[in-house]
Design an enzyme around this catalytic site. Sequence first.
Site, PDB file in Angstrom:
ATOM      1  N   HIS A 158      70.025  62.109  58.783  1.00 10.12           N
ATOM      2  CA  HIS A 158      69.388  60.795  58.618  1.00 10.12           C
ATOM      3  C   HIS A 158      70.378  59.683  58.981  1.00 10.12           C
ATOM      4  CE1 HIS A 158      67.244  57.419  56.953  1.00 10.12           C
ATOM      5  NE2 HIS A 158      68.288  57.146  56.214  1.00 10.12           N
ATOM      6  N   SER A 159      71.563  59.773  58.441  1.00  7.18           N
ATOM      7  CA  SER A 159      72.634  58.821  58.749  1.00  7.18           C
ATOM      8  C   SER A 159      73.935  59.544  58.448  1.00  7.18           C
ATOM      9  CB  SER A 159      72.522  57.567  57.862  1.00  7.18           C
ATOM     10  OG  SER A 159      72.915  57.893  56.530  1.00  7.18           O
ATOM     11  N   GLU A 219      81.049  60.093  65.917  1.00  9.78           N
ATOM     12  CA  GLU A 219      82.421  60.616  65.743  1.00  9.78           C
ATOM     13  C   GLU A 219      83.357  59.546  65.185  1.00  9.78           C
ATOM     14  OE1 GLU A 219      83.524  63.639  65.805  1.00  9.78           O
ATOM     15  OE2 GLU A 219      81.496  64.288  66.284  1.00  9.78           O
ATOM     16  N   SER A 278      67.764  46.413  56.268  1.00  3.12           N
ATOM     17  CA  SER A 278      67.718  47.749  55.658  1.00  3.12           C
ATOM     18  C   SER A 278      66.525  48.029  54.751  1.00  3.12           C
ATOM     19  CB  SER A 278      68.984  47.991  54.834  1.00  3.12           C
ATOM     20  OG  SER A 278      70.010  48.409  55.674  1.00  3.12           O
TER      21      SER A 278
HETATM   22  C1  LIG Z   1      62.734  49.754  50.066  1.00  3.90           C
HETATM   23  C2  LIG Z   1      63.661  50.882  50.402  1.00  3.90           C
HETATM   24  N1  LIG Z   1      63.572  52.041  49.718  1.00  3.90           N
HETATM   25  C3  LIG Z   1      64.406  53.058  50.020  1.00  3.90           C
HETATM   26  C4  LIG Z   1      65.357  52.922  50.991  1.00  3.90           C
HETATM   27  C5  LIG Z   1      66.300  54.073  51.297  1.00  3.90           C
HETATM   28  N2  LIG Z   1      65.929  54.669  52.584  1.00  3.90           N
HETATM   29  C6  LIG Z   1      66.572  54.305  53.709  1.00  3.90           C
HETATM   30  S1  LIG Z   1      65.958  55.082  55.040  1.00  3.90           S
HETATM   31  C7  LIG Z   1      64.840  55.953  54.134  1.00  3.90           C
HETATM   32  C8  LIG Z   1      63.907  56.935  54.798  1.00  3.90           C
HETATM   33  C9  LIG Z   1      62.974  56.308  55.782  1.00  3.90           C
HETATM   34  O1  LIG Z   1      62.321  57.285  56.541  1.00  3.90           O
HETATM   35  P1  LIG Z   1      61.403  56.940  57.761  1.00  3.90           P
HETATM   36  O2  LIG Z   1      60.709  55.646  57.551  1.00  3.90           O
HETATM   37  O3  LIG Z   1      60.545  58.112  58.044  1.00  3.90           O
HETATM   38  O4  LIG Z   1      62.420  56.691  58.980  1.00  3.90           O
HETATM   39  P2  LIG Z   1      63.518  57.664  59.631  1.00  3.90           P
HETATM   40  O5  LIG Z   1      64.800  57.426  58.888  1.00  3.90           O
HETATM   41  O6  LIG Z   1      63.020  59.056  59.505  1.00  3.90           O
HETATM   42  O7  LIG Z   1      63.674  57.219  61.035  1.00  3.90           O
HETATM   43  C10 LIG Z   1      64.957  55.634  52.785  1.00  3.90           C
HETATM   44  C11 LIG Z   1      64.142  56.213  51.723  1.00  3.90           C
HETATM   45  C12 LIG Z   1      65.420  51.668  51.664  1.00  3.90           C
HETATM   46  N3  LIG Z   1      66.296  51.456  52.640  1.00  3.90           N
HETATM   47  N4  LIG Z   1      64.552  50.685  51.361  1.00  3.90           N
END
Ligand SMILES: Cc1ncc(C[n+]2csc(CCOP(=O)(O)OP(=O)(O)O)c2C)c(N)n1
Length: 411
Positions: free
Chosen positions: A302-303, A87, A173
């Site tokens: 997701h975020s 929030e 990240s």
């Molecule tokens: C190298 C890289 N590629 C792409 C991203 C963008 N990104 C951030 S989170 C995410 C999804 C990750 O999914 P998962 O590992 O299943 O974890 P969840 O978020 O579902 O917990 C992506 C593609 C990133 N942070 N780093």
Amino acid sequence: MKKDESWIETCCEESLCLLRPPSSAEFVDNLEFIQPNVISGIPIYRVMDRQGNIINPSQDPQLSKETVLNFYQKMTMLNTMDRILYESQRQGRISFYMTNYGEEGTHVGSAAALDPTDLVFGQYREAGVLMYRGFPLDLFMAQCYANADDLGKGRQMPVHYGSRDLNFVTISSPLATQIPQAAGAAYAVKRENANRAVICYFGEGAASEGDAHAGFNFSATLECPLIFFCRNNGYAISTPTNEQYRGDGIAARGPGYGMLSIRVDGNDVFAVYNATKEARRRAVAENQPFLIEAMTYRIGHHSTSDDSSAYRSVDEVNYWDKQDHPISRLRHYMTARGWWSEDDERTWRKQSRKTVMEAFEKAERRLKPNPELMFTDVYEEMTPNLNKQREALWRHVQQYKEHYPLDLYDK
Ligand SMILES: Cc1ncc(C[n+]2csc(CCOP(=O)(O)OP(=O)(O)O)c2C)c(N)n1
């Protein structure tokens, strides 16, 4: 020159052949490809059903009432913190946030099975692990608010927590970077003979990164005391698992690396606890990595940069929220034993919300870190180019004073 291959069979028979891996493989004369479904349908280990009943008494971890109440309080406190920080972001008070809704069982069950000295590498959706280890609400808030109390001195985006005292390596990240790092750390731990394990959390999406392969293979070949803990929550942002991989999920990959692997019900905190405890015990005793794939569901977006209604239905989310939630499952278990009542629930909800709100208000009032800290800690002595940037920053701030309320920053 034509190669004479007759020696191959002779030396294989004599077990001297270096051309194939050490296995019990035989030569065959029929051309047949291995079907991927030979290793599909890996079962999901479960201790408790959705109503909180123990399915097989031999698997009941028999945790004390006090321990189970602590599990529940940590899982629900995480939920409350998530709600308030989510929030806060919506109201523009912090820049970003990621909730942990639906995955609380994977955090608390695994964290409780570890030794506090075990080193944790997280991805970003494991705040409950840190909370279980005793990271105070004030520090969660200080990190998300990037205030002067933040251990990271306000340099990171929200949710990039870290704590040297609690053996929790700072989140970064770029996906999957923690996986080979964890393999390296586990190798170091093994060399120190320190009776410690390393745990490495990641999502099923991150498991598609090349770094995952590097980490799995290094830790298997170097025989490292490492637990790979995959949170398979159904999505990598908008990519569902059926587009993320072919084959039977992440657990199926373990045998290919020579790793002991298991799939567990991630919404069953006791199943997660038992699997992690046994993997931890054996990883340290036998110096080898283990792979746990915890099946769960990401209930939140997701975020705060995502709107999941664009790629999944409300009915799907509601199903997991209402029918198969790790918190309600544990609550059924506690209620059946007379350990928790409606009154306890009301009192705890009120009290936990108050505690989170107090930490939140305190973090919001606190000054921001001194801007000078942007330039420190990388080099022992400030380099000339950094010094130039620092001087340019202060000139700029002086020139446009009206836009920079320096009284809100630590001196
Ligand atoms: C190298 C890289 N590629 C792409 C991203 C963008 N990104 C951030 S989170 C995410 C999804 C990750 O999914 P998962 O590992 O299943 O974890 P969840 O978020 O579902 O917990 C992506 C593609 C990133 N942070 N780093």
